[in-house]
Design a protein around this motif. Structure first.
Motif, PDB file in Angstrom:
ATOM      1  N   ALA A   1       0.837  -1.208   0.000  1.00  0.00           N
ATOM      2  CA  ALA A   1       0.000   0.000   0.000  1.00  0.00           C
ATOM      3  C   ALA A   1       0.872   1.260   0.000  1.00  0.00           C
ATOM      4  N   ASP A   2       1.932   1.253   0.786  1.00  0.00           N
ATOM      5  CA  ASP A   2       2.848   2.399   0.786  1.00  0.00           C
ATOM      6  C   ASP A   2       3.566   2.525  -0.555  1.00  0.00           C
ATOM      7  N   PHE A   3       3.861   1.384  -1.181  1.00  0.00           N
ATOM      8  CA  PHE A   3       4.484   1.410  -2.509  1.00  0.00           C
ATOM      9  C   PHE A   3       3.557   2.063  -3.525  1.00  0.00           C
ATOM     10  N   LEU A   4       2.266   1.717  -3.502  1.00  0.00           N
ATOM     11  CA  LEU A   4       1.319   2.279  -4.469  1.00  0.00           C
ATOM     12  C   LEU A   4       1.199   3.793  -4.334  1.00  0.00           C
ATOM     13  N   ASN A   5       1.268   4.306  -3.124  1.00  0.00           N
ATOM     14  CA  ASN A   5       1.114   5.744  -2.910  1.00  0.00           C
ATOM     15  C   ASN A   5       2.440   6.498  -2.881  1.00  0.00           C
ATOM     16  N   GLY A   6       3.545   5.771  -2.816  1.00  0.00           N
ATOM     17  CA  GLY A   6       4.851   6.401  -2.687  1.00  0.00           C
ATOM     18  C   GLY A   6       5.564   6.594  -4.003  1.00  0.00           C
ATOM     19  N   PRO A   7       6.763   7.171  -3.944  1.00  0.00           N
ATOM     20  CA  PRO A   7       7.532   7.429  -5.165  1.00  0.00           C
ATOM     21  C   PRO A   7       8.288   6.194  -5.640  1.00  0.00           C
ATOM     22  N   VAL A   8       8.479   6.135  -6.957  1.00  0.00           N
ATOM     23  CA  VAL A   8       9.298   5.101  -7.585  1.00  0.00           C
ATOM     24  C   VAL A   8      10.220   5.809  -8.568  1.00  0.00           C
ATOM     25  N   GLU A   9      11.503   5.563  -8.418  1.00  0.00           N
ATOM     26  CA  GLU A   9      12.474   6.189  -9.313  1.00  0.00           C
ATOM     27  C   GLU A   9      12.558   5.398 -10.611  1.00  0.00           C
ATOM     28  N   THR A  10      12.493   6.113 -11.730  1.00  0.00           N
ATOM     29  CA  THR A  10      12.736   5.517 -13.034  1.00  0.00           C
ATOM     30  C   THR A  10      14.027   6.119 -13.582  1.00  0.00           C
ATOM     31  N   PHE A  11      14.349   5.783 -14.807  1.00  0.00           N
ATOM     32  CA  PHE A  11      15.595   6.256 -15.396  1.00  0.00           C
ATOM     33  C   PHE A  11      15.655   7.779 -15.463  1.00  0.00           C
ATOM     34  N   ASN A  12      14.528   8.421 -15.803  1.00  0.00           N
ATOM     35  CA  ASN A  12      14.572   9.864 -15.990  1.00  0.00           C
ATOM     36  C   ASN A  12      13.506  10.633 -15.222  1.00  0.00           C
ATOM     37  N   ASP A  13      12.770   9.982 -14.328  1.00  0.00           N
ATOM     38  CA  ASP A  13      11.704  10.682 -13.630  1.00  0.00           C
ATOM     39  C   ASP A  13      11.360   9.926 -12.356  1.00  0.00           C
ATOM     40  N   VAL A  14      10.583  10.555 -11.514  1.00  0.00           N
ATOM     41  CA  VAL A  14      10.032   9.909 -10.325  1.00  0.00           C
ATOM     42  C   VAL A  14       8.524   9.859 -10.514  1.00  0.00           C
ATOM     43  N   ILE A  15       7.959   8.659 -10.442  1.00  0.00           N
ATOM     44  CA  ILE A  15       6.519   8.465 -10.607  1.00  0.00           C
ATOM     45  C   ILE A  15       5.983   7.806  -9.346  1.00  0.00           C
ATOM     46  N   THR A  16       4.659   7.700  -9.258  1.00  0.00           N
ATOM     47  CA  THR A  16       4.072   7.020  -8.111  1.00  0.00           C
ATOM     48  C   THR A  16       4.084   5.511  -8.354  1.00  0.00           C
ATOM     49  N   GLY A  17       3.942   4.763  -7.289  1.00  0.00           N
ATOM     50  CA  GLY A  17       3.889   3.306  -7.413  1.00  0.00           C
ATOM     51  C   GLY A  17       2.692   2.858  -8.231  1.00  0.00           C
ATOM     52  N   ARG A  18       1.589   3.584  -8.097  1.00  0.00           N
ATOM     53  CA  ARG A  18       0.389   3.251  -8.871  1.00  0.00           C
ATOM     54  C   ARG A  18       0.655   3.395 -10.364  1.00  0.00           C
ATOM     55  N   GLN A  19       1.353   4.444 -10.761  1.00  0.00           N
ATOM     56  CA  GLN A  19       1.711   4.629 -12.168  1.00  0.00           C
ATOM     57  C   GLN A  19       2.673   3.533 -12.629  1.00  0.00           C
ATOM     58  N   ALA A  20       3.593   3.146 -11.772  1.00  0.00           N
ATOM     59  CA  ALA A  20       4.535   2.088 -12.127  1.00  0.00           C
ATOM     60  C   ALA A  20       3.812   0.761 -12.346  1.00  0.00           C
ATOM     61  N   VAL A  21       2.842   0.463 -11.481  1.00  0.00           N
ATOM     62  CA  VAL A  21       2.082  -0.788 -11.628  1.00  0.00           C
ATOM     63  C   VAL A  21       1.279  -0.766 -12.922  1.00  0.00           C
ATOM     64  N   VAL A  22       0.667   0.358 -13.240  1.00  0.00           N
ATOM     65  CA  VAL A  22      -0.095   0.457 -14.491  1.00  0.00           C
ATOM     66  C   VAL A  22       0.831   0.256 -15.681  1.00  0.00           C
ATOM     67  N   GLN A  23       2.001   0.877 -15.663  1.00  0.00           N
ATOM     68  CA  GLN A  23       2.945   0.726 -16.765  1.00  0.00           C
ATOM     69  C   GLN A  23       3.439  -0.716 -16.899  1.00  0.00           C
ATOM     70  N   MET A  24       3.615  -1.393 -15.788  1.00  0.00           N
ATOM     71  CA  MET A  24       4.129  -2.760 -15.823  1.00  0.00           C
ATOM     72  C   MET A  24       3.069  -3.780 -16.195  1.00  0.00           C
ATOM     73  N   LEU A  25       1.835  -3.595 -15.728  1.00  0.00           N
ATOM     74  CA  LEU A  25       0.829  -4.648 -15.827  1.00  0.00           C
ATOM     75  C   LEU A  25      -0.229  -4.427 -16.896  1.00  0.00           C
ATOM     76  N   PHE A  26      -0.329  -3.233 -17.469  1.00  0.00           N
ATOM     77  CA  PHE A  26      -1.402  -2.962 -18.428  1.00  0.00           C
ATOM     78  C   PHE A  26      -1.277  -3.818 -19.687  1.00  0.00           C
ATOM     79  N   LEU A  27      -0.118  -3.818 -20.311  1.00  0.00           N
ATOM     80  CA  LEU A  27       0.059  -4.587 -21.544  1.00  0.00           C
ATOM     81  C   LEU A  27      -0.102  -6.093 -21.329  1.00  0.00           C
ATOM     82  N   PRO A  28       0.532  -6.701 -20.302  1.00  0.00           N
ATOM     83  CA  PRO A  28       0.299  -8.134 -20.088  1.00  0.00           C
ATOM     84  C   PRO A  28      -1.159  -8.465 -19.772  1.00  0.00           C
ATOM     85  N   ALA A  29      -1.863  -7.588 -19.045  1.00  0.00           N
ATOM     86  CA  ALA A  29      -3.282  -7.835 -18.749  1.00  0.00           C
ATOM     87  C   ALA A  29      -4.110  -7.799 -20.032  1.00  0.00           C
ATOM     88  N   CYS A  30      -3.817  -6.844 -20.910  1.00  0.00           N
ATOM     89  CA  CYS A  30      -4.523  -6.789 -22.206  1.00  0.00           C
ATOM     90  C   CYS A  30      -4.223  -8.025 -23.041  1.00  0.00           C
TER      91      CYS A  30
END
Length: 161
Positions: free
Chosen positions: A114-143
């Motif tokens: 839960a803290d991961f989903l609401n917290g920051p996640v570092e990427t190569f060039n930006d900091v996004i939220t954990g929720r955005q990271a999960v969407v980026q990781m799981l959207f294509l495989p789910a489709c």
């Protein structure tokens, strides 16, 4: 990981007759500290292992869908076997990469999902939220799972009817 000696003096006298390797390709089981990098903040700004497990689970569901709907005869089963082997290799390399990736500092608190989903996640060039990271990781495989299942149901229905 290969390591080379810094300097080798060819004129130095040998103290014993035992040959020593010039290149070390495999480390001892106890020397994983050599290849493990500790990075401050990884536990609080990295991807949670639950998201990686969900990613592997989606690809396992995709593979199960393929086997369920498309492995009807021997030739299709052979193709599915090759796909399965390639997916095992792919995820084996992914897991190996995770194992030698940056590790959390000893004693650093790891955040829950839960803290991961609401917290920051570092990427190569930006900091996004954990929720955005999960969407980026799981959207294509789910489709892909939904489409493979839909196509499989349509193919089975058309084949039986």
């Amino acid at each position: 990981m290969a390591t080379l000696p810094i300097f080798v003096d060819p004129d130095a006298p040998e103290s014993d007759d035992t040959p020593r390797p010039m290149l070390t390709l495999v480390h001892d089981a106890d020397s994983y500290d050599v290849i493990e990098r500790t990075a401050p903040g990884v536990a609080s700004r990295g991807v949670h292992s639950g998201a990686l497990i969900a990613l592997v689970a989606l690809y396992a569901m995709l593979l199960t869908s393929f086997w369920t709907f498309f492995a009807r005869d021997t030739s299709a089963a052979l193709v599915m076997t090759m796909v399965t082997v390639l997916m095992i290799i792919y995820f084996g390399l992914m897991i190996g990469g995770i194992l030698v990736a940056d590790a959390a500092m000893p004693g650093e608190l790891r955040r829950n999902f839960a803290d991961f989903l609401n917290g920051p996640v570092e990427t190569f060039n930006d900091v996004i939220t954990g929720r955005q990271a999960v969407v980026q990781m799981l959207f294509l495989p789910a489709c892909m799972v939904m489409l493979a299942t839909t196509i499989g149901i349509v193919a089975r229905t058309a084949h039986s009817g």
